[in-house]
Design a protein around this motif. Structure first.
Motif, short mmCIF file in Angstrom:
data_model
loop_
_atom_site.label_atom_id
_atom_site.label_comp_id
_atom_site.label_asym_id
_atom_site.label_seq_id
_atom_site.Cartn_x
_atom_site.Cartn_y
_atom_site.Cartn_z
N LEU A 1 0.83 -1.20 0.00
CA LEU A 1 0.00 0.00 0.00
C LEU A 1 0.87 1.25 0.00
N SER A 2 1.99 1.19 0.69
CA SER A 2 2.84 2.37 0.78
C SER A 2 3.75 2.50 -0.45
N GLY A 3 3.57 1.60 -1.41
CA GLY A 3 4.35 1.71 -2.64
C GLY A 3 5.78 1.26 -2.46
N TYR A 4 6.07 0.57 -1.40
CA TYR A 4 7.41 0.06 -1.15
C TYR A 4 7.77 -0.96 -2.24
N ALA A 5 8.98 -0.88 -2.75
CA ALA A 5 9.36 -1.78 -3.84
C ALA A 5 9.53 -3.21 -3.35
N MET A 6 8.49 -4.00 -3.53
CA MET A 6 8.59 -5.40 -3.15
C MET A 6 8.99 -6.23 -4.35
N ALA A 7 9.50 -7.41 -4.05
CA ALA A 7 9.87 -8.32 -5.13
C ALA A 7 8.64 -8.61 -5.98
N GLN A 8 8.81 -8.70 -7.24
CA GLN A 8 7.70 -8.97 -8.14
C GLN A 8 8.02 -10.15 -9.04
N THR A 9 7.02 -10.95 -9.26
CA THR A 9 7.16 -12.04 -10.21
C THR A 9 6.06 -11.87 -11.23
N THR A 10 6.41 -11.97 -12.50
CA THR A 10 5.38 -11.85 -13.53
C THR A 10 5.05 -13.24 -14.08
N VAL A 11 3.79 -13.41 -14.38
CA VAL A 11 3.30 -14.66 -14.94
C VAL A 11 2.76 -14.37 -16.33
N GLU A 12 3.28 -15.10 -17.31
CA GLU A 12 2.80 -14.90 -18.67
C GLU A 12 2.21 -16.19 -19.21
N ASP A 13 1.26 -16.02 -20.12
CA ASP A 13 0.79 -17.16 -20.91
C ASP A 13 0.31 -18.32 -20.04
N ALA A 14 -0.45 -18.02 -18.99
CA ALA A 14 -0.95 -19.11 -18.13
C ALA A 14 -2.14 -19.79 -18.81
N TRP A 15 -2.06 -21.10 -18.93
CA TRP A 15 -3.18 -21.84 -19.53
C TRP A 15 -3.29 -23.23 -18.92
N ALA A 16 -4.46 -23.78 -19.03
CA ALA A 16 -4.70 -25.14 -18.55
C ALA A 16 -5.22 -25.95 -19.72
N ARG A 17 -5.03 -27.25 -19.65
CA ARG A 17 -5.52 -28.10 -20.74
C ARG A 17 -6.95 -28.56 -20.41
N ALA A 18 -7.86 -28.33 -21.34
CA ALA A 18 -9.26 -28.74 -21.14
C ALA A 18 -9.34 -30.26 -21.01
N THR A 19 -10.45 -30.74 -20.45
CA THR A 19 -10.62 -32.18 -20.23
C THR A 19 -11.89 -32.68 -20.92
N VAL A 20 -12.01 -34.00 -21.01
CA VAL A 20 -13.27 -34.60 -21.44
C VAL A 20 -14.06 -34.94 -20.17
N PRO A 21 -15.39 -35.09 -20.29
CA PRO A 21 -16.19 -35.41 -19.09
C PRO A 21 -15.66 -36.67 -18.40
N GLY A 22 -15.53 -36.60 -17.09
CA GLY A 22 -15.09 -37.78 -16.34
C GLY A 22 -13.59 -37.88 -16.18
N GLN A 23 -12.85 -37.01 -16.85
CA GLN A 23 -11.39 -37.03 -16.72
C GLN A 23 -11.03 -36.24 -15.46
N PRO A 24 -10.44 -36.89 -14.45
CA PRO A 24 -10.33 -36.22 -13.14
C PRO A 24 -9.06 -35.38 -12.93
N ALA A 25 -8.18 -35.28 -13.92
CA ALA A 25 -6.96 -34.51 -13.69
C ALA A 25 -6.50 -33.83 -14.98
#
Lengths: 201, 158
Positions: B22-46
């Motif tokens: 909140l005070s704008g203090y320079a904290m370490a930052q990590t950027t995340v790019e291109d986050a995606w998940a693989r779609a599933t078929v019904p009944g596929q649990p993972a």
């Protein structure tokens, strides 16, 4: 398979593989692939008998006339299985009309969790022509042994994952094992080697 | 430590982190790019989720959580000969300025016991807990957008 070993050896020795092609099927006992491994002298997976999701029993000869490409995996596999199937789709497209003769066969190593319904939906989503095969735990172990495929359940949390051989095994249209494609190859590289198999038979 | 005690121990830190940002203090930052998940078929649990993480100082990814699955773990694919293994890792090093790829050949987020089918286009919320070299923790909320089950591994490469 080794009906005319002497003649084959002479032909290969003389380096006139082209004659084999002209003479029709099977006059060459080794093939020269640019990327994959020549498995022409290996005898693997000749006698498997497994069921497709509709309950039909399938053997290698069920796919005679096609070029079967067999891959082992499980649907909960997050990385290597979907990428290998996606690669098969791309390779098939790159082969043009010859791709119609490529028969992708996905054999589950996880028959406990891969129900016929999930398996069918899974492979058909990649390509409606792809076939999934499933056996009992014992049959799965036998088939893996026949292919010299390694697989091992690894517990994670309250479930498990499976480490397994990631090679795709390709047969010619007479059911002779020809080619092993490693996971690291691109679709383009696979397509080139698959077309080499088709030239033989 | 029981969960209640753990909560108590964490609370002062959480407050501090919020105050610093909140005070704008320079904290370490990590950027995340291109986050995606693989779609599933019904009944596929993972299924798996993938992304590229870049930390601006030497950091460590400690955990990934998701309400989309009963159990979320960080796994690493390794190839020995032609055998592919996908095993859990405790944490992932994020060297300063170096993009760390989560893809089919390396690390991935494993979503196990999916609460429902992941359909193409769904946003799969992921909470990443990251610690920098000074021991400061940051929490990143990321939405991994589901791509088709048959999507190739790299949308941009190849």
């Amino acid at each position: 398979m080794n009906d005319f070993p002497t003649r084959r050896r002479v032909l290969a020795g003389m380096g006139i593989l082209g004659l084999g092609v002209l003479a029709g099927c099977g006059d060459s006992n080794t093939l020269s692939f640019k990327y994959g491994k020549d498995l022409s002298n290996e005898i693997l997976g000749r006698t498997f008998r497994l069921k497709d999701p509709q309950g039909n029993e399938k053997t290698l000869s069920s796919f005679r006339g096609m070029m079967p490409m067999v891959f082992f995996g499980f649907t909960q596999c997050p990385a290597v299985c979907p990428t290998t199937l996606a690669r098969a789709v791309q390779a098939k497209k790159l082969m043009g009309r010859d791709g119609d003769r490529l028969q992708v066969i996905f054999i589950t190593l996880d028959p406990e969790r891969d129900t016929p319904e999930v398996l069918d939906a899974y492979v058909k989503l990649f390509d409606p022509t792809f076939v999934a095969l499933r056996g009992t735990l014992e049959q799965t172990a036998e088939v893996a042994k026949e292919f010299k495929v390694f697989y091992e359940k690894v517990p994670v949390g309250d479930t498990y994952t499976i480490s397994h051989t990631s090679t795709s095994y390709v047969y010619d249209s007479r059911g002779v094992l020809r080619l092993g494609l490693s996971h690291s190859l691109t679709a383009q590289e696979c397509a080139e080697d698959l077309l080499t198999v088709m030239e033989v038979c | 430590m029981n969960p209640a005690a753990k909560m108590k121990a964490l609370r002062p830190f959480t407050v501090l982190a919020v105050a610093l940002s909140l005070s704008g203090y320079a904290m370490a930052q990590t950027t995340v790019e291109d986050a995606w998940a693989r779609a599933t078929v019904p009944g596929q649990p993972a299924t798996g989720a993938f992304m590229t993480l870049t930390a601006d100082s030497d950091s460590t990814l400690l955990s990934v959580q998701s309400p989309a699955a009963k159990d979320t773990q960080i796994h690493q694919s390794t190839m020995k000969g032609d055998v592919m293994s996908m095993l859990p890792v405790d944490e992932v090093s994020l060297p300063a300025g170096e993009p760390v790829m989560f893809d089919a050949n390396g690390y991935h987020v494993m979503l196990m016991g999916l609460v429902k089918q992941v359909k193409e286009g769904d946003a799969v919320p992921l909470t990443l807990k990251i610690k920098n070299a000074q021991g400061e923790e940051e929490t990143l909320e990321v939405n991994a957008v589901a791509r088709a089950l048959n999507a190739p591994d790299h949308a941009h490469a190849h």
